[in-house]
Design an enzyme around this catalytic site. Structure first.
Site, mmCIF file in Angstrom:
data_model
loop_
_atom_site.group_PDB
_atom_site.id
_atom_site.type_symbol
_atom_site.label_atom_id
_atom_site.label_comp_id
_atom_site.label_asym_id
_atom_site.label_seq_id
_atom_site.Cartn_x
_atom_site.Cartn_y
_atom_site.Cartn_z
ATOM 1 N N ARG A 8 0.834 -1.245 0.115
ATOM 2 C CA ARG A 8 -0.035 -0.085 0.036
ATOM 3 C C ARG A 8 0.959 1.287 -0.125
ATOM 4 N NH1 ARG A 8 -3.095 0.349 5.199
ATOM 5 N NH2 ARG A 8 -4.109 1.968 4.049
ATOM 6 N N SER A 10 0.573 3.962 2.372
ATOM 7 C CA SER A 10 0.523 4.654 3.327
ATOM 8 C C SER A 10 1.738 4.687 3.745
ATOM 9 C CB SER A 10 -0.216 3.906 4.321
ATOM 10 O OG SER A 10 0.223 2.763 4.933
ATOM 11 N N LYS A 80 -2.120 -5.471 10.869
ATOM 12 C CA LYS A 80 -3.206 -5.083 11.334
ATOM 13 C C LYS A 80 -4.128 -5.026 10.321
ATOM 14 C CE LYS A 80 -2.091 -0.204 10.344
ATOM 15 N NZ LYS A 80 -2.896 -0.178 9.118
ATOM 16 N N ASP A 81 -3.783 -4.996 8.951
ATOM 17 C CA ASP A 81 -4.540 -5.033 7.648
ATOM 18 C C ASP A 81 -5.147 -6.259 7.218
ATOM 19 O OD1 ASP A 81 -4.280 -2.158 7.452
ATOM 20 O OD2 ASP A 81 -2.635 -2.471 6.117
#
Length: 91
Positions: A8, A10, A80-81
């Protein structure tokens, strides 16, 4: 050796993917390691509450698809994803 890492975009995801890329380059001098930033459904609709999505893998599905289709060689995710169960063929 050439390796494409899917991630990703982020700040956390990029930090983790860059850490992995650095370690690969250390272990394999001369390796060409690229990051492929992939937008996930969770990022496409940022104004929508996460609870409004019924699907698991909100921040991982597109990256896993890219892996299974051969667009990337590996994926770096934040724990966490990740959903609690992984799709077949991704582990």
């Amino acid at each position: 050796m050439r390796l494409t890492i899917g991630t990703r975009g982020s700040p956390l995801a990029l930090a983790q993917a860059n850490w992995v890329a650095h370690r690969v380059r250390e272990a394999h001098p001369g390796a060409l390691v690229d990051l492929e930033i992939i937008k996930t459904q969770g990022e496409i609709a940022p104004d929508q509450p996460i609870s409004s999505f019924s699907d698991k893998g909100l921040f991982t599905r597109e990256i896993e698809s890219a892996l299974l289709e051969g667009w990337i060689d590996c994926a770096v995710h934040s724990l966490k994803d990740l959903p609690t169960e992984q799709p077949p063929g991704t582990c």
